[in-house]
Design a protein around this motif. Structure first.
Motif, PDB file in Angstrom:
ATOM      1  N   ARG A  39      -2.682 -84.635-110.885  1.00  0.00           N
ATOM      2  CA  ARG A  39      -1.458 -83.920-111.256  1.00  0.00           C
ATOM      3  C   ARG A  39      -0.365 -84.899-111.685  1.00  0.00           C
ATOM      4  O   ARG A  39       0.291 -84.701-112.710  1.00  0.00           O
ATOM      5  N   VAL A  40      -0.168 -85.970-110.927  1.00  0.00           N
ATOM      6  CA  VAL A  40       0.843 -86.971-111.257  1.00  0.00           C
ATOM      7  C   VAL A  40       0.549 -87.588-112.617  1.00  0.00           C
ATOM      8  O   VAL A  40       1.455 -87.759-113.442  1.00  0.00           O
ATOM      9  N   ILE A  90       3.031 -86.965-103.310  1.00  0.00           N
ATOM     10  CA  ILE A  90       2.619 -88.123-104.116  1.00  0.00           C
ATOM     11  C   ILE A  90       3.326 -88.023-105.464  1.00  0.00           C
ATOM     12  O   ILE A  90       3.227 -87.011-106.160  1.00  0.00           O
ATOM     13  N   ILE A  91       4.063 -89.097-105.805  1.00  0.00           N
ATOM     14  CA  ILE A  91       4.839 -89.097-107.044  1.00  0.00           C
ATOM     15  C   ILE A  91       4.414 -90.207-108.001  1.00  0.00           C
ATOM     16  O   ILE A  91       4.925 -90.304-109.113  1.00  0.00           O
ATOM     17  N   GLY A  92       3.457 -91.040-107.583  1.00  0.00           N
ATOM     18  CA  GLY A  92       2.964 -92.095-108.453  1.00  0.00           C
ATOM     19  C   GLY A  92       1.697 -92.703-107.885  1.00  0.00           C
ATOM     20  O   GLY A  92       1.362 -92.482-106.714  1.00  0.00           O
ATOM     21  N   PHE A  93       0.986 -93.449-108.730  1.00  0.00           N
ATOM     22  CA  PHE A  93      -0.219 -94.144-108.274  1.00  0.00           C
ATOM     23  C   PHE A  93      -0.524 -95.309-109.192  1.00  0.00           C
ATOM     24  O   PHE A  93      -0.030 -95.389-110.326  1.00  0.00           O
ATOM     25  N   ALA A  94      -1.338 -96.233-108.681  1.00  0.00           N
ATOM     26  CA  ALA A  94      -1.776 -97.396-109.449  1.00  0.00           C
ATOM     27  C   ALA A  94      -3.223 -97.705-109.096  1.00  0.00           C
ATOM     28  O   ALA A  94      -3.640 -97.504-107.953  1.00  0.00           O
ATOM     29  N   VAL A  95      -3.985 -98.202-110.094  1.00  0.00           N
ATOM     30  CA  VAL A  95      -5.398 -98.544-109.911  1.00  0.00           C
ATOM     31  C   VAL A  95      -5.654 -99.905-110.560  1.00  0.00           C
ATOM     32  O   VAL A  95      -5.302-100.122-111.719  1.00  0.00           O
ATOM     33  N   ALA A  96      -6.298-100.802-109.815  1.00  0.00           N
ATOM     34  CA  ALA A  96      -6.724-102.092-110.361  1.00  0.00           C
ATOM     35  C   ALA A  96      -8.204-102.289-110.077  1.00  0.00           C
ATOM     36  O   ALA A  96      -8.674-101.992-108.978  1.00  0.00           O
ATOM     37  N   ALA A  97      -8.932-102.780-111.082  1.00  0.00           N
ATOM     38  CA  ALA A  97     -10.351-103.137-110.944  1.00  0.00           C
ATOM     39  C   ALA A  97     -10.409-104.652-110.819  1.00  0.00           C
ATOM     40  O   ALA A  97     -10.163-105.376-111.791  1.00  0.00           O
ATOM     41  N   ILE A  98     -10.723-105.123-109.644  1.00  0.00           N
ATOM     42  CA  ILE A  98     -10.656-106.557-109.357  1.00  0.00           C
ATOM     43  C   ILE A  98     -11.650-107.360-110.195  1.00  0.00           C
ATOM     44  O   ILE A  98     -11.286-108.354-110.813  1.00  0.00           O
ATOM     45  N   SER A  99     -12.913-106.948-110.254  1.00  0.00           N
ATOM     46  CA  SER A  99     -13.915-107.733-110.988  1.00  0.00           C
ATOM     47  C   SER A  99     -13.630-107.781-112.489  1.00  0.00           C
ATOM     48  O   SER A  99     -14.053-108.715-113.168  1.00  0.00           O
ATOM     49  N   LYS A 100     -12.899-106.817-112.987  1.00  0.00           N
ATOM     50  CA  LYS A 100     -12.535-106.787-114.411  1.00  0.00           C
ATOM     51  C   LYS A 100     -11.167-107.413-114.667  1.00  0.00           C
ATOM     52  O   LYS A 100     -10.735-107.466-115.813  1.00  0.00           O
ATOM     53  N   HIS A 101     -10.472-107.819-113.608  1.00  0.00           N
ATOM     54  CA  HIS A 101      -9.114-108.363-113.728  1.00  0.00           C
ATOM     55  C   HIS A 101      -8.200-107.375-114.457  1.00  0.00           C
ATOM     56  O   HIS A 101      -7.364-107.773-115.256  1.00  0.00           O
ATOM     57  N   LEU A 103      -5.604-103.980-114.596  1.00  0.00           N
ATOM     58  CA  LEU A 103      -4.748-102.914-114.110  1.00  0.00           C
ATOM     59  C   LEU A 103      -5.124-101.695-114.951  1.00  0.00           C
ATOM     60  O   LEU A 103      -4.858-101.657-116.150  1.00  0.00           O
ATOM     61  N   GLN A 104      -5.798-100.726-114.352  1.00  0.00           N
ATOM     62  CA  GLN A 104      -6.346 -99.613-115.112  1.00  0.00           C
ATOM     63  C   GLN A 104      -5.412 -98.422-115.215  1.00  0.00           C
ATOM     64  O   GLN A 104      -5.547 -97.617-116.136  1.00  0.00           O
ATOM     65  N   ALA A 105      -4.505 -98.284-114.274  1.00  0.00           N
ATOM     66  CA  ALA A 105      -3.597 -97.142-114.314  1.00  0.00           C
ATOM     67  C   ALA A 105      -2.341 -97.442-113.511  1.00  0.00           C
ATOM     68  O   ALA A 105      -2.404 -98.086-112.467  1.00  0.00           O
ATOM     69  N   LEU A 106      -1.230 -96.963-114.019  1.00  0.00           N
ATOM     70  CA  LEU A 106       0.049 -96.995-113.315  1.00  0.00           C
ATOM     71  C   LEU A 106       0.857 -95.829-113.854  1.00  0.00           C
ATOM     72  O   LEU A 106       1.271 -95.835-115.011  1.00  0.00           O
ATOM     73  N   TYR A 107       1.029 -94.816-113.026  1.00  0.00           N
ATOM     74  CA  TYR A 107       1.734 -93.601-113.444  1.00  0.00           C
ATOM     75  C   TYR A 107       2.719 -93.178-112.373  1.00  0.00           C
ATOM     76  O   TYR A 107       2.410 -93.237-111.173  1.00  0.00           O
ATOM     77  N   ALA A 108       3.887 -92.737-112.796  1.00  0.00           N
ATOM     78  CA  ALA A 108       4.873 -92.128-111.902  1.00  0.00           C
ATOM     79  C   ALA A 108       5.435 -90.910-112.618  1.00  0.00           C
ATOM     80  O   ALA A 108       5.858 -91.000-113.769  1.00  0.00           O
ATOM     81  N   LYS A 109       5.406 -89.783-111.937  1.00  0.00           N
ATOM     82  CA  LYS A 109       5.939 -88.567-112.533  1.00  0.00           C
ATOM     83  C   LYS A 109       7.465 -88.607-112.431  1.00  0.00           C
ATOM     84  O   LYS A 109       8.019 -89.356-111.619  1.00  0.00           O
ATOM     85  N   PRO A 110       8.148 -87.819-113.242  1.00  0.00           N
ATOM     86  CA  PRO A 110       9.608 -87.760-113.113  1.00  0.00           C
ATOM     87  C   PRO A 110       9.987 -87.398-111.671  1.00  0.00           C
ATOM     88  O   PRO A 110       9.363 -86.524-111.066  1.00  0.00           O
ATOM     89  N   ASN A 111      10.981 -88.107-111.143  1.00  0.00           N
ATOM     90  CA  ASN A 111      11.375 -87.908-109.748  1.00  0.00           C
ATOM     91  C   ASN A 111      12.807 -88.381-109.565  1.00  0.00           C
ATOM     92  O   ASN A 111      13.318 -89.160-110.366  1.00  0.00           O
ATOM     93  N   PRO A 112      13.465 -87.935-108.509  1.00  0.00           N
ATOM     94  CA  PRO A 112      14.866 -88.313-108.296  1.00  0.00           C
ATOM     95  C   PRO A 112      15.056 -89.704-107.693  1.00  0.00           C
ATOM     96  O   PRO A 112      16.172 -90.199-107.649  1.00  0.00           O
ATOM     97  N   ILE A 113      13.987 -90.336-107.243  1.00  0.00           N
ATOM     98  CA  ILE A 113      14.128 -91.627-106.562  1.00  0.00           C
ATOM     99  C   ILE A 113      14.307 -92.768-107.557  1.00  0.00           C
ATOM    100  O   ILE A 113      15.175 -93.605-107.410  1.00  0.00           O
ATOM    101  N   GLY A 114      13.456 -92.829-108.579  1.00  0.00           N
ATOM    102  CA  GLY A 114      13.540 -93.887-109.576  1.00  0.00           C
ATOM    103  C   GLY A 114      12.855 -95.169-109.151  1.00  0.00           C
ATOM    104  O   GLY A 114      12.615 -95.408-107.971  1.00  0.00           O
ATOM    105  N   ASN A 115      12.506 -95.983-110.113  1.00  0.00           N
ATOM    106  CA  ASN A 115      11.868 -97.293-109.921  1.00  0.00           C
ATOM    107  C   ASN A 115      10.540 -97.223-109.184  1.00  0.00           C
ATOM    108  O   ASN A 115      10.108 -98.203-108.578  1.00  0.00           O
ATOM    109  N   ILE A 116       9.870 -96.101-109.267  1.00  0.00           N
ATOM    110  CA  ILE A 116       8.565 -95.947-108.620  1.00  0.00           C
ATOM    111  C   ILE A 116       7.540 -96.846-109.289  1.00  0.00           C
ATOM    112  O   ILE A 116       6.734 -97.492-108.618  1.00  0.00           O
TER     113      ILE A 116
END
Length: 184
Positions: A39-40, A90-101, A103-116
């Protein structure tokens, strides 16, 4: 590599963001988080990339997520998967594949906190750079300046084929070296 027990623990959040509603917490993802992660991802793409991609490309990209693959990555010791949570949501997430070096995903949905995104990027880099000396990512055009601000350098622009195989969108391949690691 961190043990399975470490994967269930909470991570220190360097961001320290608070709002009147909620405090930001970054933690290791659990399989039960998959639906929220999907969803995010969709909300973030549709809200944040509309200024750089046409509606057909946006909808294809937003619909290309694979919940089963995400669930497998959460359980795979080669991957680091983090979520940002505030007020139990949950308002954001990140995914890294270590063996591939990678960063596969970094997403943050609109939110009032900021800098996610900034908080998630710092946390995923902290985990990844314990094991590897650099990360690469394919940044969407709307995210290119974000990554440059956080120390990534452009390597090249390239076309990415959609999940359906019939659409092409432009991305920027970027790289960041672990501080004090030098080029590898």
């Amino acid at each position: 590599l961190p043990s399975r027990r470490a994967n269930r623990s909470r991570l220190p959040c360097r961001a320290g963001h608070e709002s009147s509603r909620a405090t930001l917490e970054i933690r290791i993802a659990r399989r039960a988080d998959v639906d929220d992660i999907m969803r995010v991802r969709r909300e973030a793409i549709l809200a944040k990339a509309a200024s750089h991609y046409d509606p057909v490309t946006l909808n294809d990209w937003a619909g290309a997520a694979n919940a089963d693959r995400t669930a497998k990555r959460i359980s795979d010791p080669d991957y680091r998967v983090l979520v940002a949570e505030a007020g139990g949501e949950i308002i954001g997430f990140a995914v890294a594949a270590i063996s591939k070096h990678e960063l596969q995903a970094l997403y943050a949905k609109p939110n009032p906190i900021g800098n996610i995104g900034t908080a998630l990027l710092a946390a995923i880099e902290d985990l990844a750079f314990q094991a590897i000396s650099f990360l690469v990512c394919d940044a969407s055009l709307n995210a290119e300046s974000f990554y440059k601000t956080h120390g990534y350098t452009e390597e090249c622009c390239k076309d990415q084929v959609s999940s359906s195989g019939d659409m092409i969108s432009r991305v920027v391949q970027m790289r960041k070296h672990r501080p004090n690691a030098g080029p590898a």
